[in-house]
Structures are given as structure tokens and as C-alpha cells.
Design a protein around this motif. Structure first.
Motif, PDB file in Angstrom:
ATOM      1  N   LYS A  19      -0.105  12.671   3.765  1.00 54.60           N
ATOM      2  CA  LYS A  19       0.657  11.674   3.012  1.00 54.60           C
ATOM      3  C   LYS A  19       2.102  12.132   2.858  1.00 54.60           C
ATOM      4  O   LYS A  19       2.391  13.330   2.792  1.00 54.60           O
ATOM      5  CB  LYS A  19       0.031  11.434   1.637  1.00 54.60           C
ATOM      6  N   LEU A  68       0.807  -1.206   0.000  1.00 53.52           N
ATOM      7  CA  LEU A  68       0.000   0.000   0.000  1.00 53.52           C
ATOM      8  C   LEU A  68       0.846   1.264   0.000  1.00 53.52           C
ATOM      9  O   LEU A  68       0.368   2.326  -0.346  1.00 53.52           O
ATOM     10  CB  LEU A  68      -0.939  -0.006   1.208  1.00 53.52           C
ATOM     11  N   LEU A  69       2.103   1.151   0.440  1.00 55.24           N
ATOM     12  CA  LEU A  69       3.001   2.299   0.352  1.00 55.24           C
ATOM     13  C   LEU A  69       3.743   2.194  -0.975  1.00 55.24           C
ATOM     14  O   LEU A  69       4.673   1.416  -1.119  1.00 55.24           O
ATOM     15  CB  LEU A  69       3.990   2.303   1.523  1.00 55.24           C
ATOM     16  N   ASN A  82       3.787  -5.680   9.030  1.00 52.31           N
ATOM     17  CA  ASN A  82       4.183  -4.303   9.349  1.00 52.31           C
ATOM     18  C   ASN A  82       5.390  -4.300  10.267  1.00 52.31           C
ATOM     19  O   ASN A  82       5.634  -5.267  11.002  1.00 52.31           O
ATOM     20  CB  ASN A  82       3.046  -3.537  10.029  1.00 52.31           C
ATOM     21  N   PHE A  97      -4.591   0.796   8.249  1.00 51.12           N
ATOM     22  CA  PHE A  97      -3.518   1.722   7.876  1.00 51.12           C
ATOM     23  C   PHE A  97      -2.677   1.051   6.797  1.00 51.12           C
ATOM     24  O   PHE A  97      -2.924  -0.107   6.423  1.00 51.12           O
ATOM     25  CB  PHE A  97      -2.663   2.116   9.090  1.00 51.12           C
ATOM     26  N   ASP A  98      -1.697   1.779   6.286  1.00 49.86           N
ATOM     27  CA  ASP A  98      -0.852   1.236   5.229  1.00 49.86           C
ATOM     28  C   ASP A  98      -0.108   0.001   5.710  1.00 49.86           C
ATOM     29  O   ASP A  98       0.497   0.014   6.791  1.00 49.86           O
ATOM     30  CB  ASP A  98       0.161   2.288   4.764  1.00 49.86           C
ATOM     31  N   THR A  99      -0.133  -1.032   4.910  1.00 52.02           N
ATOM     32  CA  THR A  99       0.491  -2.283   5.292  1.00 52.02           C
ATOM     33  C   THR A  99       0.815  -3.090   4.047  1.00 52.02           C
ATOM     34  O   THR A  99       0.414  -2.737   2.931  1.00 52.02           O
ATOM     35  CB  THR A  99      -0.440  -3.098   6.218  1.00 52.02           C
ATOM     36  N   THR A 100       1.549  -4.162   4.226  1.00 55.39           N
ATOM     37  CA  THR A 100       1.848  -5.098   3.147  1.00 55.39           C
ATOM     38  C   THR A 100       0.901  -6.286   3.255  1.00 55.39           C
ATOM     39  O   THR A 100       0.702  -6.833   4.341  1.00 55.39           O
ATOM     40  CB  THR A 100       3.309  -5.586   3.232  1.00 55.39           C
TER      41      THR A 100
END
Length: 505
Positions: free
Chosen positions: A98, A19-20, A447, A422-425
Motif C-alpha cells: 500500500k 477506494l483510494l 479508472n 483493484f482500487d477504483t472509483t
């Protein structure tokens, strides 16, 4: 985030969604002429494994239709920051924030979008809240069993910003007035008023500033030539808890209407290390005389669990640990409506087999069951189930270095949507357990550098048709039928050697 429908032939580690996305980061520098910081106040709440920072920016727009304000952090601060949130002063609604540059750069920029564009000379106050992990270090690094623990924290004296700043202050707040020392350097007077003190201690707070008329400080040249290092050396009477590794598994069962949570926890006390050997007699004396005990020695951990938890268990590599204590919470029914399991929390007190001194580790497994109907619902419009899974069970004040959360869906389920908090893999795998034929779809979240603020809910939408519901009982029936046929065949099979009586006659 809408995910594509996965093919039936997907295997473990078939795809990874990050997501990042570094390619989306913009390298365009902020415009220094867009804003002016009328006042900047940074307050740092010193702690153990985590440090909470609140920075207040009173900004004035120097142009019409200003839509984006840019925050700046140095490379060191950005690498320590694990959580960040920006709001307007007096508001509880977070603003869109961001990162616009990569963290490998000397300065990391974060863009904040306003709800509506600002007019020329319009002012407002922004509040940026961040949490740093592992920002304080034990000083000295080792102490004796009867000696107190002290930590040291260092940071830049000036709050860097791509905009000119009229006045700014820095406040470092220790947990208690027991401050061993703090850095007071004469070079800080460059931006201070002539004849004024640049560092003042009042109780548990050390204030640096005020500093005036600081030009655009978000440049590598300013960090190299102008930035000064300040810090506080303070006593800390609590444990410094770090979770180097956490493996969390959430398994959904429709047949049992159950949600099972199991966590493998690697825990470490990151406080001052033990100088010399551990004295059991001294430890027992401190238990009898609490006034002489050192509170930074980890004796137990209190974990808050949802109110609908049932059958909790706690064991380590040796076996079951009987020194735990579970205090369930009762759910409330308001006007016939059942309350959320997160409104009132149960308490589980975990007491390791031995006290954890600084640098000591302890590994254990924690698990419990919850009714699935409290966490999942059926969406008739989509013909799909929506389940909410807590990302982690937070230990207050702990820093999490590496976290993996695995959500195991029922066999035969097809994933429609995945919404992490939240942003994570995200990775997709197959999980096999008892009586499974094709395996269960599994979503894995990974994370690093998390804190107890990362306790949001994972929402997963999935579909399970009638054939998938019947897959397990049909597999069991087919297995029993196969055993019956094999047993019948062996029963009818005659392996004896028969003689020919006619030839013998």
C-alpha cells in the motif's frame, strides 16, 4: 467491500465511493536503520506504450520483529507507474502493498507487509514488478513513411531506497540489439569501482553499474545533487498503441439469460508521426513486398475474447466494418465438467478502414453476447445472485488513459456487495431502456492509467425478488390493457352531430 443498502429513491450520481482514501495515508518516514539492501538489481524491459520493470531487493534485517519494508519511487516514476506487485522470490503469492505517501510528494513510499516478522540478520529477496505507461517517446518525433521508428527512454541511474545499499545494478533491455545510442556519463563513477566502466552494452542490454555503498537515497537532496539521468535510444518495430478513452458497458438480462458487452474504443497510434503526406501507392507496395513494410504502422488489432462469445459485432462511425475476422474457441468438458470461458480464448481480428500512422486516431464499437449462466450463479444461503464481469478486454501492450466500466443490473435488483479487482472509483446510477418503469440499478467504475494487467473480474452480489421478475411482463400487460381500454372508449364514442327529428316535423 461491503456496501450499505441503497435507498429506493437514489438517483444518478447519488453517491461516489473512492477506494483510494488520501486521509488514510501515513506521513511517518521509514526507519533507515531497520534494513540494509545487500544487493539491488533493476531490469527494465523497454517497449512501446508500456515498459515493464522488475527490481530484485536482497534485504537484511537489522532489527528483531521487522514487519514492514518500504519501497521508494521518485515523483516522475510514480506518476508513470500504472501497475505494481511485490512477491517473495520463488513465490507466486503477492504480498500486501500500500502507498503510504501522496504521489504529489517528491518521493512516494510503498509499505510492504511480511507474512511473518523478520529476525535480526535474517535475509530474503523481494521482487517488485511495475509497469510504466507512456515512459518511452519517439525520437525523432516524425519520420517518413519508409523510415524506421526509434524510441527513447530515460530514468535515474540509482535505485532510490530509504535504506543503505551495498551494491546495485541497472539493466536496460531493448527489444532488439539495434540500439542507436545510450547515455554514458563520467559522473556515474562516484559510486563505481575506480577504473571500471559504468555503462556496458552487450547485445540488446545496456548495464549500468555496479554501484557500491549508496547511503539512504530516498531524500529530495539526493535526487537533486546525486541522481544521474541515463537512457537508451533504440529501434522499435512494433506499434505504440494507446487507448485515450474506453467506455465499456455490461448489461445483464435474466429474461434472455444473456450478458451483453459493448465497448466504445478510441484508439491512437502513439508512434513517430508521419513526416510529409501519406502515399497510398507506397502503402500498397509495402503490402506486396512485406520486407519493405514498416511494422509500426497499425494495420490490424487482435483482441482475445472469452470462449463462449457469440454474435460479435464491430462497427465505426460510418457503419459495419466487414474486414474483421472472428475465430471462436471450443470449450472443453473434463470429466463432465464444463471448462471456464477464460481458459481458452476466442480471437477477433479487427482491421480498420485505413492504416494508422503515428499520431492517427480510429474510433470503433465492439460488442458481443455471452450466456449468463457462465458468469453468474445463485447463492441460496444469501438468496442472491453473484455475477463476475471482466473489467476490460485487453489489447496486448496498450496503455489505457481513461476507462469507464458500466454494469447494468436487472430492473428491480438491489445491490448487496461490490468487489472490484483493484482500487477504483465507484458511482451509482439509473439506466433506462425498453419497457423499463423505474430504471435499472447501474454500477459505474472509473479508472485512469491502466494497462493490459488490469483484466481482473468485477464481482457483484445482488438480489432480485419475484415481484421484480414479474414487473416487466406486468408493465407490458398493463400497457396493452390501457391501449385496449382507450381503443374501446374511442369505439363507443360517437362524435357525429344528430338532428332532432321531432322539432323538424
Amino acid at each position: 467491500m461491503l456496501l450499505p443498502r441503497l435507498p429506493s429513491s437514489w438517483t444518478a450520481l447519488s453517491c461516489i465511493v473512492v477506494l483510494l482514501v488520501p486521509s488514510s495515508l501515513s506521513a511517518t518516514p521509514p526507519n533507515p536503520a531497520a534494513f540494509e539492501n545487500s544487493a539491488v538489481v533493476r531490469s527494465i524491459e523497454l517497449g512501446g506504450a508500456t515498459t515493464q520493470i522488475t527490481t530484485s531487493y536482497t534485504v537484511r534485517s537489522l532489527q528483531n520483529k521487522n514487519e514492514v519494508y518500504v519501497f521508494a519511487l521518485s515523483k516522475e516514476d510514480a506518476s508513470k507507474t500504472s501497475w505494481m506487485e511485490a512477491k517473495l522470490k520463488g513465490s507466486n503469492t503477492p504480498l500486501e502493498l500500500k502507498r503510504s505517501t501522496d504521489t504529489d510528494e517528491p518521493i512516494t513510499f510503498y509499505e510492504l507487509s511480511f507474512p511473518k516478522p523478520l529476525k535480526n540478520n535474517e535475509t530474503l529477496t523481494l521482487v517488485l514488478s511495475t509497469i510504466q505507461a507512456h515512459a518511452s517517446e519517439p525520437l525523432p518525433a516524425t519520420v517518413r513513411q519508409t523510415e524506421p521508428q526509434a524510441l527513447a527512454y530515460e530514468t535515474g541511474a540509482y535505485v532510490i531506497s530509504p535504506y543503505d545499499t551495498v551494491i546495485q545494478r541497472l539493466k536496460l533491455k531493448a527489444p532488439s540489439p539495434d540500439i542507436v545510442s545510450f547515455i554514458d556519463t563520467s559522473t556515474l563513477s562516484k559510486f563505481a569501482e575506480p577504473g571500471s566502466k559504468t555503462a556496458v552494452k552487450s547485445g540488446a542490454t545496456v548495464t549500468y553499474g555496479p554501484f557500491r555503498n549508496i547511503r539512504n537515497s530516498a531524500t529530495p537532496l539526493f535526487l537533486q545533487d546525486e541522481q544521474e539521468l541515463v537512457g537508451v535510444h533504440y529501434l522499435y518495430e512494433n506499434t505504440v498503441i494507446t487507448i485515450p478513452e474506453l467506455r465499456r458497458s455490461a448489461e445483464i438480462s435474466h429474461w434472455g439469460s444473456n450478458l451483453n458487452i459493448e465497448e466504445q474504443v478510441w484508439l491512437r497510434n502513439d508512434g513517430a508521426g508521419l513526416k510529409g503526406h501519406f502515399a497510398r501507392i507506397e502503402h500498397l507496395r509495402q503490402q506486396v513486398q512485406p520486407q519493405s513494410a514498416q511494422p509500426y504502422i497499425l494495420k490490424d488489432v487482435v483482441v482475445n475474447l472469452p470462449s463462449n462469445v457469440r454474435d460479435p459485432y464491430y462497427y465505426d462511425t460510418i457503419g459495419n466494418v466487414s474486414t474483421s475476422r472472428f475465430r471462436p474457441a471450443t470449450t472443453r468438458n473434463v470429466a463432465g465438467k464444463k471448462s471456464s470461458p477464460l481458459e481458452r480464448l476466442s480471437s477477433l481480428e479487427l482491421r480498420p478502414r485505413y492504416p494508422l500512422m503515428g499520431g492517427w486516431n480510429y474510433t470503433f464499437t465492439l460488442g458481443y453476447d455471452m450466456p449468463l449462466e457462465d458468469w453468474a450463479s445463485y447463492d441460496a444461503a444469501q438468496g442472491a445472485y453473484v455475477v463476475a464481469i471482466p473489467f476490460l478486454t485487453a489489447i496486448p501492450g496498450a496503455a489505457y488513459d481513461d476507462v469507464e466500466v458500466k454494469v447494468v443490473l436487472p430492473e428491480g435488483a438491489s445491490i448487496v456487495e461490490v468487489h472490484p479487482p483493484f482500487d477504483t472509483t465507484i458511482e451509482y446510477q439509473r439506466h433506462y431502456t425498453f419497457l423499463d418503469t423505474v430504471g435499472r440499478p447501474t454500477v459505474v467504475f472509473k479508472n485512469k492509467n491502466l494497462t493490459d494487467k488490469h483484466t481482473g473480474l468485477i464481482y457483484i452480489t445482488y438480489k432480485v425478488d419475484v415481484r421484480a421478475h414479474l414487473q416487466k411482463p406486468l408493465a407490458v400487460a398493463a400497457g396493452f390493457l390501457g391501449l385496449f381500454l382507450v381503443a374501446t372508449s374511442f369505439r363507443r364514442l360517437d362524435l357525429r352531430i344528430h338532428t332532432n327529428k321531432k322539432k323538424q316535423a
